[in-house]
Design a protein around this motif. Structure first.
Motif, PDB file in Angstrom:
ATOM      1  N   ARG A  44       0.824  -1.216   0.000  1.00 50.22           N
ATOM      2  CA  ARG A  44       0.000   0.000   0.000  1.00 50.22           C
ATOM      3  C   ARG A  44       0.857   1.266   0.000  1.00 50.22           C
ATOM      4  O   ARG A  44       0.517   2.252  -0.641  1.00 50.22           O
ATOM      5  CB  ARG A  44      -0.939   0.017   1.212  1.00 50.22           C
ATOM      6  CG  ARG A  44      -2.187  -0.808   1.044  1.00 50.22           C
ATOM      7  CD  ARG A  44      -3.203  -0.529   2.142  1.00 50.22           C
ATOM      8  NE  ARG A  44      -2.786  -1.028   3.451  1.00 50.22           N
ATOM      9  CZ  ARG A  44      -2.933  -2.278   3.880  1.00 50.22           C
ATOM     10  NH1 ARG A  44      -3.506  -3.177   3.092  1.00 50.22           N
ATOM     11  NH2 ARG A  44      -2.528  -2.638   5.073  1.00 50.22           N
ATOM     12  N   LEU A  45       1.975   1.225   0.715  1.00 47.45           N
ATOM     13  CA  LEU A  45       2.865   2.380   0.793  1.00 47.45           C
ATOM     14  C   LEU A  45       3.769   2.519  -0.436  1.00 47.45           C
ATOM     15  O   LEU A  45       4.431   3.538  -0.608  1.00 47.45           O
ATOM     16  CB  LEU A  45       3.744   2.288   2.050  1.00 47.45           C
ATOM     17  CG  LEU A  45       3.002   2.387   3.386  1.00 47.45           C
ATOM     18  CD1 LEU A  45       3.951   2.116   4.533  1.00 47.45           C
ATOM     19  CD2 LEU A  45       2.359   3.762   3.526  1.00 47.45           C
ATOM     20  N   GLY A  46       3.795   1.486  -1.276  1.00 50.90           N
ATOM     21  CA  GLY A  46       4.620   1.533  -2.477  1.00 50.90           C
ATOM     22  C   GLY A  46       6.073   1.170  -2.243  1.00 50.90           C
ATOM     23  O   GLY A  46       6.917   1.439  -3.096  1.00 50.90           O
ATOM     24  N   LEU A  47       6.373   0.561  -1.097  1.00 52.56           N
ATOM     25  CA  LEU A  47       7.751   0.152  -0.817  1.00 52.56           C
ATOM     26  C   LEU A  47       8.140  -1.063  -1.657  1.00 52.56           C
ATOM     27  O   LEU A  47       9.220  -1.093  -2.256  1.00 52.56           O
ATOM     28  CB  LEU A  47       7.928  -0.166   0.664  1.00 52.56           C
ATOM     29  CG  LEU A  47       7.823   1.018   1.615  1.00 52.56           C
ATOM     30  CD1 LEU A  47       7.823   0.542   3.051  1.00 52.56           C
ATOM     31  CD2 LEU A  47       8.955   1.983   1.368  1.00 52.56           C
ATOM     32  N   VAL A  48       7.293  -2.060  -1.660  1.00 54.85           N
ATOM     33  CA  VAL A  48       7.495  -3.274  -2.443  1.00 54.85           C
ATOM     34  C   VAL A  48       6.184  -3.543  -3.164  1.00 54.85           C
ATOM     35  O   VAL A  48       5.158  -3.769  -2.524  1.00 54.85           O
ATOM     36  CB  VAL A  48       7.868  -4.483  -1.551  1.00 54.85           C
ATOM     37  CG1 VAL A  48       8.061  -5.729  -2.399  1.00 54.85           C
ATOM     38  CG2 VAL A  48       9.124  -4.187  -0.752  1.00 54.85           C
ATOM     39  N   SER A  49       6.223  -3.472  -4.485  1.00 53.13           N
ATOM     40  CA  SER A  49       5.006  -3.647  -5.284  1.00 53.13           C
ATOM     41  C   SER A  49       5.089  -4.949  -6.066  1.00 53.13           C
ATOM     42  O   SER A  49       5.702  -5.002  -7.134  1.00 53.13           O
ATOM     43  CB  SER A  49       4.831  -2.470  -6.242  1.00 53.13           C
ATOM     44  OG  SER A  49       4.714  -1.270  -5.516  1.00 53.13           O
ATOM     45  N   PRO A  50       4.456  -6.000  -5.547  1.00 54.95           N
ATOM     46  CA  PRO A  50       4.491  -7.281  -6.256  1.00 54.95           C
ATOM     47  C   PRO A  50       3.573  -7.251  -7.477  1.00 54.95           C
ATOM     48  O   PRO A  50       2.710  -6.377  -7.608  1.00 54.95           O
ATOM     49  CB  PRO A  50       3.978  -8.274  -5.212  1.00 54.95           C
ATOM     50  CG  PRO A  50       3.077  -7.453  -4.351  1.00 54.95           C
ATOM     51  CD  PRO A  50       3.698  -6.084  -4.302  1.00 54.95           C
ATOM     52  N   ASP A  51       3.782  -8.209  -8.375  1.00 50.97           N
ATOM     53  CA  ASP A  51       2.882  -8.348  -9.521  1.00 50.97           C
ATOM     54  C   ASP A  51       1.544  -8.878  -9.035  1.00 50.97           C
ATOM     55  O   ASP A  51       1.436  -9.409  -7.927  1.00 50.97           O
ATOM     56  CB  ASP A  51       3.477  -9.301 -10.555  1.00 50.97           C
ATOM     57  CG  ASP A  51       4.611  -8.653 -11.338  1.00 50.97           C
ATOM     58  OD1 ASP A  51       4.854  -7.455 -11.144  1.00 50.97           O
ATOM     59  OD2 ASP A  51       5.248  -9.361 -12.138  1.00 50.97           O
ATOM     60  N   ARG A  52       0.547  -8.754  -9.890  1.00 50.18           N
ATOM     61  CA  ARG A  52      -0.799  -9.228  -9.548  1.00 50.18           C
ATOM     62  C   ARG A  52      -1.234 -10.292 -10.540  1.00 50.18           C
ATOM     63  O   ARG A  52      -0.913 -10.227 -11.719  1.00 50.18           O
ATOM     64  CB  ARG A  52      -1.809  -8.073  -9.578  1.00 50.18           C
ATOM     65  CG  ARG A  52      -1.535  -6.938  -8.613  1.00 50.18           C
ATOM     66  CD  ARG A  52      -1.826  -7.364  -7.216  1.00 50.18           C
ATOM     67  NE  ARG A  52      -1.624  -6.256  -6.286  1.00 50.18           N
ATOM     68  CZ  ARG A  52      -2.344  -6.091  -5.205  1.00 50.18           C
ATOM     69  NH1 ARG A  52      -3.309  -6.925  -4.902  1.00 50.18           N
ATOM     70  NH2 ARG A  52      -2.084  -5.090  -4.395  1.00 50.18           N
ATOM     71  N   THR A  53      -2.010 -11.250 -10.033  1.00 55.86           N
ATOM     72  CA  THR A  53      -2.604 -12.261 -10.903  1.00 55.86           C
ATOM     73  C   THR A  53      -3.899 -11.695 -11.473  1.00 55.86           C
ATOM     74  O   THR A  53      -4.311 -10.582 -11.127  1.00 55.86           O
ATOM     75  CB  THR A  53      -2.914 -13.546 -10.114  1.00 55.86           C
ATOM     76  OG1 THR A  53      -3.904 -13.250  -9.120  1.00 55.86           O
ATOM     77  CG2 THR A  53      -1.666 -14.111  -9.461  1.00 55.86           C
ATOM     78  N   ALA A  54      -4.545 -12.469 -12.331  1.00 54.96           N
ATOM     79  CA  ALA A  54      -5.822 -12.033 -12.907  1.00 54.96           C
ATOM     80  C   ALA A  54      -6.862 -11.828 -11.810  1.00 54.96           C
ATOM     81  O   ALA A  54      -7.724 -10.958 -11.919  1.00 54.96           O
ATOM     82  CB  ALA A  54      -6.310 -13.056 -13.923  1.00 54.96           C
ATOM     83  N   GLY A  55      -6.789 -12.606 -10.754  1.00 55.02           N
ATOM     84  CA  GLY A  55      -7.722 -12.475  -9.634  1.00 55.02           C
ATOM     85  C   GLY A  55      -7.271 -11.450  -8.604  1.00 55.02           C
ATOM     86  O   GLY A  55      -7.793 -11.411  -7.499  1.00 55.02           O
ATOM     87  N   ARG A  56      -6.265 -10.626  -8.925  1.00 56.40           N
ATOM     88  CA  ARG A  56      -5.722  -9.561  -8.076  1.00 56.40           C
ATOM     89  C   ARG A  56      -4.886 -10.072  -6.900  1.00 56.40           C
ATOM     90  O   ARG A  56      -4.578  -9.323  -5.976  1.00 56.40           O
ATOM     91  CB  ARG A  56      -6.827  -8.618  -7.556  1.00 56.40           C
ATOM     92  CG  ARG A  56      -7.645  -7.930  -8.628  1.00 56.40           C
ATOM     93  CD  ARG A  56      -6.906  -6.853  -9.373  1.00 56.40           C
ATOM     94  NE  ARG A  56      -6.490  -5.778  -8.477  1.00 56.40           N
ATOM     95  CZ  ARG A  56      -5.388  -5.052  -8.661  1.00 56.40           C
ATOM     96  NH1 ARG A  56      -4.622  -5.283  -9.690  1.00 56.40           N
ATOM     97  NH2 ARG A  56      -5.067  -4.095  -7.821  1.00 56.40           N
ATOM     98  N   GLY A  57      -4.523 -11.334  -6.893  1.00 51.81           N
ATOM     99  CA  GLY A  57      -3.651 -11.861  -5.844  1.00 51.81           C
ATOM    100  C   GLY A  57      -2.219 -11.404  -6.058  1.00 51.81           C
ATOM    101  O   GLY A  57      -1.775 -11.200  -7.188  1.00 51.81           O
ATOM    102  N   ARG A  58      -1.512 -11.221  -4.990  1.00 55.40           N
ATOM    103  CA  ARG A  58      -0.127 -10.768  -5.075  1.00 55.40           C
ATOM    104  C   ARG A  58       0.802 -11.936  -5.384  1.00 55.40           C
ATOM    105  O   ARG A  58       0.652 -13.015  -4.835  1.00 55.40           O
ATOM    106  CB  ARG A  58       0.292 -10.121  -3.751  1.00 55.40           C
ATOM    107  CG  ARG A  58      -0.417  -8.836  -3.436  1.00 55.40           C
ATOM    108  CD  ARG A  58      -0.048  -8.372  -2.020  1.00 55.40           C
ATOM    109  NE  ARG A  58      -0.590  -7.073  -1.706  1.00 55.40           N
ATOM    110  CZ  ARG A  58      -1.814  -6.880  -1.184  1.00 55.40           C
ATOM    111  NH1 ARG A  58      -2.595  -7.906  -0.927  1.00 55.40           N
ATOM    112  NH2 ARG A  58      -2.240  -5.655  -0.928  1.00 55.40           N
TER     113      ARG A  58
END
Length: 153
Positions: A44-58
């Protein structure tokens, strides 16, 4: 087509690198030693931004895990707040980008220098060999006397 070729092309399409997002949040939390809620907060803070799956999972990569460990070390060991850590990460990313740009520019300069040397060599190769470079002789008032060698009897 034999099975070996099919296997090679399949492996090439799914080759894992440190940038490949493969870890779900629970595995990433275990590997980094952090609570999953902490990972969500960092996202949320933008420190570590993982990729997202089609279902929005990290989905976290090995690089993301290393960055999570770095954030934790800066926070716990160095006492830096999250805003400071975010700025440090941004600056480190900027340094990496600038280093890549310097490498690109250095390669371009090296290529231009090589091309210039080739053109210079081509010009030198085109010179006529019967021409001699002219050098201006300085006039002096010195007198040079020449005496022939005496023949031996």
């Amino acid at each position: 087509m034999d099975g070996r070729r099919r296997s090679d092309s399949f492996r090439g399409a799914y080759e894992l690198t440190e940038e490949t997002p493969v870890y779900v949040i629970s595995v990433a939390a275990q590997l980094s030693g952090l609570h999953p809620q902490t990972l969500r907060q960092y996202d949320r803070l933008g420190l570590v931004s993982p990729d997202r799956t089609a279902g929005r999972g990290r989905r976290y990569s090995a690089r993301d895990i290393e960055l999570l460990r770095q954030v934790q070390a800066l926070s716990q060991d160095e006492g830096i707040n999250l805003a400071g850590i975010k700025r440090i990460i941004e600056l480190e990313n900027q340094v990496v980008a600038l280093q890549q740009r310097v490498a690109e520019l250095q390669a371009a300069v090296d290529g231009a220098a090589a091309a210039m040397q080739q053109r210079e060599a081509a010009v030198h190769a085109s010179y006529r060999r019967d021409l001699v470079p002219y050098q201006e002789v300085q006039q002096t008032s010195a007198l040079v006397v020449w005496r022939p060698k005496k023949a031996k009897d």
